[in-house]
Each structure stands twice: as structure tokens, then as C-alpha cells.
Design a protein around this motif. Structure first.
Motif, mmCIF file in Angstrom:
data_model
loop_
_atom_site.group_PDB
_atom_site.id
_atom_site.type_symbol
_atom_site.label_atom_id
_atom_site.label_comp_id
_atom_site.label_asym_id
_atom_site.label_seq_id
_atom_site.Cartn_x
_atom_site.Cartn_y
_atom_site.Cartn_z
ATOM 1 N N VAL A 140 -2.427 -1.756 71.752
ATOM 2 C CA VAL A 140 -3.328 -1.859 72.906
ATOM 3 C C VAL A 140 -4.036 -3.212 72.906
ATOM 4 O O VAL A 140 -4.151 -3.873 73.952
ATOM 5 C CB VAL A 140 -4.351 -0.707 72.887
ATOM 6 C CG1 VAL A 140 -5.515 -1.004 73.838
ATOM 7 C CG2 VAL A 140 -3.684 0.598 73.299
ATOM 8 N N SER A 141 -4.508 -3.651 71.736
ATOM 9 C CA SER A 141 -5.189 -4.950 71.669
ATOM 10 C C SER A 141 -4.235 -6.096 72.004
ATOM 11 O O SER A 141 -4.618 -7.051 72.694
ATOM 12 C CB SER A 141 -5.792 -5.153 70.276
ATOM 13 O OG SER A 141 -4.775 -5.151 69.288
ATOM 14 N N ASP A 142 -2.983 -6.009 71.551
ATOM 15 C CA ASP A 142 -1.994 -7.055 71.852
ATOM 16 C C ASP A 142 -1.648 -7.074 73.343
ATOM 17 O O ASP A 142 -1.535 -8.147 73.956
ATOM 18 C CB ASP A 142 -0.724 -6.844 71.027
ATOM 19 C CG ASP A 142 -0.931 -7.195 69.562
ATOM 20 O OD1 ASP A 142 -1.908 -7.910 69.264
ATOM 21 O OD2 ASP A 142 -0.135 -6.748 68.717
ATOM 22 N N PRO A 147 1.158 -0.537 80.563
ATOM 23 C CA PRO A 147 1.557 -0.223 79.186
ATOM 24 C C PRO A 147 0.427 0.389 78.358
ATOM 25 O O PRO A 147 0.661 1.280 77.548
ATOM 26 C CB PRO A 147 1.974 -1.584 78.616
ATOM 27 C CG PRO A 147 2.350 -2.396 79.802
ATOM 28 C CD PRO A 147 1.417 -1.960 80.879
ATOM 29 N N ILE A 148 -0.810 -0.084 78.579
ATOM 30 C CA ILE A 148 -1.952 0.479 77.851
ATOM 31 C C ILE A 148 -2.127 1.950 78.209
ATOM 32 O O ILE A 148 -2.291 2.815 77.331
ATOM 33 C CB ILE A 148 -3.238 -0.317 78.164
ATOM 34 C CG1 ILE A 148 -3.159 -1.718 77.541
ATOM 35 C CG2 ILE A 148 -4.468 0.425 77.635
ATOM 36 C CD1 ILE A 148 -4.337 -2.618 77.887
ATOM 37 N N ALA A 149 -2.078 2.248 79.507
ATOM 38 C CA ALA A 149 -2.214 3.644 79.954
ATOM 39 C C ALA A 149 -1.076 4.503 79.402
ATOM 40 O O ALA A 149 -1.289 5.650 78.997
ATOM 41 C CB ALA A 149 -2.241 3.701 81.477
ATOM 42 N N THR A 150 0.133 3.947 79.372
ATOM 43 C CA THR A 150 1.289 4.696 78.845
ATOM 44 C C THR A 150 1.105 5.041 77.380
ATOM 45 O O THR A 150 1.377 6.168 76.939
ATOM 46 C CB THR A 150 2.579 3.870 79.020
ATOM 47 O OG1 THR A 150 2.757 3.557 80.415
ATOM 48 C CG2 THR A 150 3.785 4.642 78.528
ATOM 49 N N LEU A 151 0.624 4.078 76.584
ATOM 50 C CA LEU A 151 0.409 4.318 75.154
ATOM 51 C C LEU A 151 -0.667 5.377 74.914
ATOM 52 O O LEU A 151 -0.525 6.235 74.035
ATOM 53 C CB LEU A 151 0.011 3.008 74.455
ATOM 54 C CG LEU A 151 1.137 2.002 74.214
ATOM 55 C CD1 LEU A 151 0.554 0.703 73.660
ATOM 56 C CD2 LEU A 151 2.163 2.568 73.241
ATOM 57 N N ILE A 152 -1.729 5.330 75.704
ATOM 58 C CA ILE A 152 -2.810 6.292 75.522
ATOM 59 C C ILE A 152 -2.354 7.696 75.886
ATOM 60 O O ILE A 152 -2.648 8.677 75.179
ATOM 61 C CB ILE A 152 -4.041 5.891 76.353
ATOM 62 C CG1 ILE A 152 -4.588 4.552 75.869
ATOM 63 C CG2 ILE A 152 -5.122 6.960 76.258
ATOM 64 C CD1 ILE A 152 -4.888 4.502 74.390
ATOM 65 N N VAL A 153 -1.596 7.818 76.987
ATOM 66 C CA VAL A 153 -1.063 9.130 77.380
ATOM 67 C C VAL A 153 -0.127 9.652 76.291
ATOM 68 O O VAL A 153 -0.157 10.841 75.936
ATOM 69 C CB VAL A 153 -0.330 9.036 78.734
ATOM 70 C CG1 VAL A 153 0.420 10.337 79.020
ATOM 71 C CG2 VAL A 153 -1.320 8.746 79.854
#
Length: 224
Positions: free
Chosen positions: A41-43, A62-68
Motif C-alpha cells: 500500500v505504501s509503495d 490497487p490500494i482498494a483491491t489490496l484492502i478488500v
């Protein structure tokens, strides 16, 4: 100038929201999957923040996808013990009866220096004092001391100490904290009466805590 600032603010709050959605854990207590998501997420946030030519959506999606994905994996881990072990691993006993399990140490690639250092941080002077030493899935070492080395408790001494609850801040810098009053089922008058009995004005209080057992801590402002 305004565009980079706005993009930075949006990505900053997006990362804050992502971390909040993952739950309240300290960095040292993250499971492997959570640590990977945090790094990614930071990257992902850093790329569109530095390169204005990359659309903002390219970082947010991509951030939202990773969190989901992380929330979904956490839900599956709650429902399935097998999946939880597969995702996060399981505890490993490295000390039994005051002796190191050499085979387990080699398997986990841990040195004796690392184990001794961790024991010192927990105020344990010798491996011989440890009944069980367990490496948790988050990498921390949990120690169960042998009975002679365990701390003396009130129960061992046959004592009944005064009961204590969870202290909540009811006054901070001269102002009442309404949420704490609600949790304690009190109203402002109750606190004002307590202060009045001690001849203290509300505006003179720097900090006041109160628990559900009635235990109070009071500190006045300097010079009051």
C-alpha cells in the motif's frame, strides 16, 4: 503547486483509511499477510504521489483491491482454522523445561544470541528459568516461567487487594470528556460534585481519571 499538494493529501488520507480498515495492530504484531499489504500500500501510494503523469485512480484502485483482499482473507481466517494456519503460520515451542529445542531453532533460523536477547528484554536472566518458550505467529516470544521464578500474586499470599477497573479520562485540561461520562453512566453534575467535595474547580483540573470501581486520580494545573 496546488495539484501535487491535492494528490498528496488524497493519497495520504487513502493510506490512513486503508490502515484503519486493516485493524488496530502495532507494526511488530502484524501477521505476514498484513505486513505484505502494508508495504504494498505504501509503495502504491508513493508512485502517483511522485509522478504527476500517472492518473490518481491508478494508485487508488490497487490500494482498494489490496484492502478488500486483506479483509476477505481475514474473514476466511476467522472461519477456518486450517486456512488461518496456512496464512499466518502457527506457534512453535523453542524452549521446554529450561532447555532450548535445537532442532526447532535451526528450523526457524534463530540464533541463541537472539533468544537470549529476547529473554533479557522480558527480564528473564536464564533459559533454565523458562518452562515454555513459544514463538508466536507474529514473531514475538511468549515465556511461561517455572513456578519458583513466577511473580508473587495476591492470591498466593492469601490477600484480597482493593478492586480496580479501567481508568477513563473524565476531565482533560479543564474540560469534561462526555464519552467517558457516558461509559461510566455519569453526568457532568456527578463530576462537579466530586470536585466540589475536594474544593477544586473544574477549570483548575489538568487531568482527572475515574474507573467503574470509584477509584479517582486528580492532578491540578500548574500554579493552581
Amino acid at each position: 503547486m496546488a495539484v501535487p499538494l491535492l494528490r498528496t493529501l488524497i493519497l495520504y488520507f487513502a493510506v490512513i483509511a486503508a490502515v484503519r480498515l486493516m485493524g488496530k495492530r502495532q507494526i511488530g504484531e502484524l501477521d505476514p499477510s498484513e505486513l505484505v499489504v502494508t508495504i504494498l500500500v505504501s509503495d502504491l501510494a508513493a508512485v502517483p504521489m511522485q509522478d504527476l503523469g500517472i492518473p490518481m485512480v491508478s494508485g487508488l484502485i490497487p490500494i482498494a483491491t489490496l484492502i478488500v483482499l486483506e479483509i476477505l482473507l481475514s474473514f476466511l481466517a476467522l472461519k477456518s482454522r486450517f486456512f488461518r494456519r496456512l496464512l499466518n503460520g502457527q506457534p512453535a515451542i523453542i524452549i521446554r523445561g529450561g532447555k532450548l529445542d535445537i532442532k526447532k531453532l535451526r528450523q526457524m533460523r534463530l540464533t541463541t544470541d537472539e533468544v537470549i536477547e529476547t529473554l533479557r528484554k522480558q527480564n528473564v536472566s536464564s533459559v533454565a528459568d523458562v518452562k515454555y518458550g513459544v514463538i508466536e505467529p507474529d514473531g514475538s516470544l511468549t515465556v511461561v516461567l517455572k513456578q519458583p521464578q513466577q511473580q508473587v500474586t495476591a492470591e498466593m499470599l492469601g490477600l484480597t487487594p482493593k478492586d480496580a477497573g479501567l481508568p477513563l479520562v473524565v476531565v482533560s485540561d479543564g474540560k469534561l470528556v462526555n464519552r467517558s461520562l457516558q461509559l461510566l453512566h455519569l453526568d457532568p453534575r456527578d463530576i462537579e460534585n466530586r470536585l466540589k467535595n475536594q474544593s477544586v474547580a473544574l477549570s483548575d483540573v489538568f487531568l482527572m481519571t475515574l474507573d467503574d470501581c470509584g477509584n479517582t486520580f486528580l492532578q491540578r494545573k500548574e500554579g493552581r
